[in-house]
Write a protein that holds these residues in place. Structure first.
Motif, PDB file in Angstrom:
ATOM      1  N   GLU A   1       0.916  -1.308  -0.061  1.00 25.32           N
ATOM      2  CA  GLU A   1      -0.035   0.285   0.030  1.00 25.32           C
ATOM      3  C   GLU A   1       0.872   1.232  -0.007  1.00 25.32           C
ATOM      4  O   GLU A   1       0.676   2.243  -0.787  1.00 25.32           O
ATOM      5  CB  GLU A   1      -0.789   0.102   1.232  1.00 25.32           C
ATOM      6  CG  GLU A   1      -2.039   1.092   1.156  1.00 25.32           C
ATOM      7  CD  GLU A   1      -3.094   0.980   2.586  1.00 25.32           C
ATOM      8  OE1 GLU A   1      -4.191   0.220   2.480  1.00 25.32           O
ATOM      9  OE2 GLU A   1      -2.619   1.600   3.454  1.00 25.32           O
TER      10      GLU A   1
ATOM     11  N   LEU B   1      -2.025   8.289   6.695  1.00 23.97           N
ATOM     12  CA  LEU B   1      -0.534   8.025   6.508  1.00 23.97           C
ATOM     13  C   LEU B   1       0.442   9.050   7.082  1.00 23.97           C
ATOM     14  O   LEU B   1      -0.043  10.326   6.802  1.00 23.97           O
ATOM     15  CB  LEU B   1      -0.255   7.717   5.104  1.00 23.97           C
ATOM     16  CG  LEU B   1      -0.953   6.612   4.725  1.00 23.97           C
ATOM     17  CD1 LEU B   1      -1.201   6.778   2.979  1.00 23.97           C
ATOM     18  CD2 LEU B   1      -0.301   5.297   4.682  1.00 23.97           C
TER      19      LEU B   1
ATOM     20  N   LEU C   1      -7.408   2.233  -5.145  1.00 20.51           N
ATOM     21  CA  LEU C   1      -6.718   3.539  -4.264  1.00 20.51           C
ATOM     22  C   LEU C   1      -6.735   4.558  -5.118  1.00 20.51           C
ATOM     23  O   LEU C   1      -6.604   4.927  -6.345  1.00 20.51           O
ATOM     24  CB  LEU C   1      -5.308   2.866  -3.898  1.00 20.51           C
ATOM     25  CG  LEU C   1      -5.043   1.918  -3.324  1.00 20.51           C
ATOM     26  CD1 LEU C   1      -3.914   1.221  -3.673  1.00 20.51           C
ATOM     27  CD2 LEU C   1      -4.582   2.293  -1.734  1.00 20.51           C
TER      28      LEU C   1
ATOM     29  N   ARG D   1      -8.836   4.017  -0.113  1.00 19.55           N
ATOM     30  CA  ARG D   1      -8.868   2.647  -0.457  1.00 19.55           C
ATOM     31  C   ARG D   1     -10.306   2.114  -0.553  1.00 19.55           C
ATOM     32  O   ARG D   1     -10.982   2.052   0.442  1.00 19.55           O
ATOM     33  CB  ARG D   1      -7.822   1.938   0.496  1.00 19.55           C
ATOM     34  CG  ARG D   1      -7.791   0.402   0.297  1.00 19.55           C
ATOM     35  CD  ARG D   1      -7.176  -0.060   1.253  1.00 19.55           C
ATOM     36  NE  ARG D   1      -7.257  -1.629   1.419  1.00 19.55           N
ATOM     37  CZ  ARG D   1      -6.139  -2.482   1.089  1.00 19.55           C
ATOM     38  NH1 ARG D   1      -4.790  -1.960   1.365  1.00 19.55           N
ATOM     39  NH2 ARG D   1      -6.157  -3.923   1.348  1.00 19.55           N
TER      40      ARG D   1
ATOM     41  N   LEU E   1      -7.285   6.783   4.135  1.00 18.59           N
ATOM     42  CA  LEU E   1      -5.859   6.184   4.481  1.00 18.59           C
ATOM     43  C   LEU E   1      -5.351   7.368   5.534  1.00 18.59           C
ATOM     44  O   LEU E   1      -5.188   8.514   5.019  1.00 18.59           O
ATOM     45  CB  LEU E   1      -4.878   5.877   3.378  1.00 18.59           C
ATOM     46  CG  LEU E   1      -5.697   4.717   2.577  1.00 18.59           C
ATOM     47  CD1 LEU E   1      -4.533   4.409   1.490  1.00 18.59           C
ATOM     48  CD2 LEU E   1      -5.844   3.415   3.428  1.00 18.59           C
TER      49      LEU E   1
END
Length: 283
Positions: free
Chosen positions: A134, A283, A171, A189, A281
């Protein structure tokens, strides 16, 4: 007060029978309230997945002449240009287009695009980076942003799904300019159920729906993707069940039987029941 109409110039292939290219994109966009002007880059009897097809390919000069006519009348002002600079380069490790077109996509097409919807193979080809996690996918989407587009959706990947091997992972990443001039990125996602059939025209429908739903939800990639993927799900489900009914038990549906049930899906295109949730997501 009239609502400003939104105009799309769609430059894609045309088929007399069935749904691919402009036939796949125009009707759903019109249903969602867009004015669509079409330039048919090819005119075929049907898509090339059938046993036979006939037709003509528009030359660059002929395409230019058509645009020139629109321009002379001063009706060439568009909110969006939809071309399946999908980018349709290839899939499953092999290219659909001649190798010499690859740098054209990379250096000319992608830098001027706002939205691109490559599959994993195309995203890797454009960036020169492989996706096996990912994190790789996020880095590839960031590289694609650097090339120009603010919205990138990798439509399908080989990443393992959290829901098991009957699902594909898609994604998306959207870069938004904030009021203070900085850029913020939203990444999502989605787990997409795999379908055991070969469809033609789904990528063209996907690109058109992503255009429509990002227009309606300009800074909300999560909702735009949920609406887009849900439309796809409804159209594909209706198409499969119709194709299997026609083919009969135990028989493989033929290309004509697998043509998208587009008109029959009008209500789902206009207001899709959300059957696919996107996760944001962090991150």
């Amino acid at each position: 007060m009239h609502e400003m109409e939104c105009r799309v110039l769609s430059i894609q292939s045309h088929v007399v029978r069935g749904y691919v290219g402009n036939k796949s994109a125009s009707f759903p966009l019109q249903v969602l309230g867009f004015e669509v002007d079409s330039i048919n880059s090819v005119q075929f009897s049907n898509h090339t997945g059938y046993s036979h097809w006939k037709g003509q390919v528009l030359t660059a000069d002929e395409l230019h002449v058509l645009y020139e006519g629109i321009k002379l009348n001063n009706v060439h002002h568009y909110d969006y240009v939809l071309t399946v600079c999908d980018p349709v380069l290839g899939d499953h490790g092999s290219m659909y287009v001649p190798e010499n077109l690859h740098p054209v996509y990379k250096n000319k097409v992608v830098p001027v695009a706002d939205i691109i919807t490559p599959n994993q193979f195309e995203a890797e080809l454009l960036t020169g980076k492989n996706i096996s996690t990912e994190k790789d996918a996020v880095e590839v989407m960031d590289l694609l942003h650097k090339m120009g587009p603010d919205t990138v959706v990798i439509t399908s990947s080989d990443l393992p799904s959290r829901l098991g091997d009957r699902f594909l992972v898609s994604l998306g990443s959207q870069r938004t300019l904030m009021p203070d001039g900085t850029k913020s990125t939203q990444r999502v996602r989605m787990e997409i159920p795999k379908v055991d059939a070969v469809f033609v025209g789904t990528g063209d429908l996907f690109a058109a729906m992503l255009l429509a739903w990002t227009h309606h939800y300009p800074n909300d990639l999560k909702t735009a993707c949920e609406k887009t993927f849900s439309v796809m799900h409804h159209v594909i489900k209706r198409t499969i069940s119709y194709a299997h009914d026609l083919a009969g038990p135990g028989r493989k549906p033929s290309p004509p039987q697998l043509e998208l049930r587009m008109v029959q899906s009008k209500a789902d295109i206009e207001d899709p029941a959300i059957v696919m949730e996107a996760t944001v997501l962090n991150l």
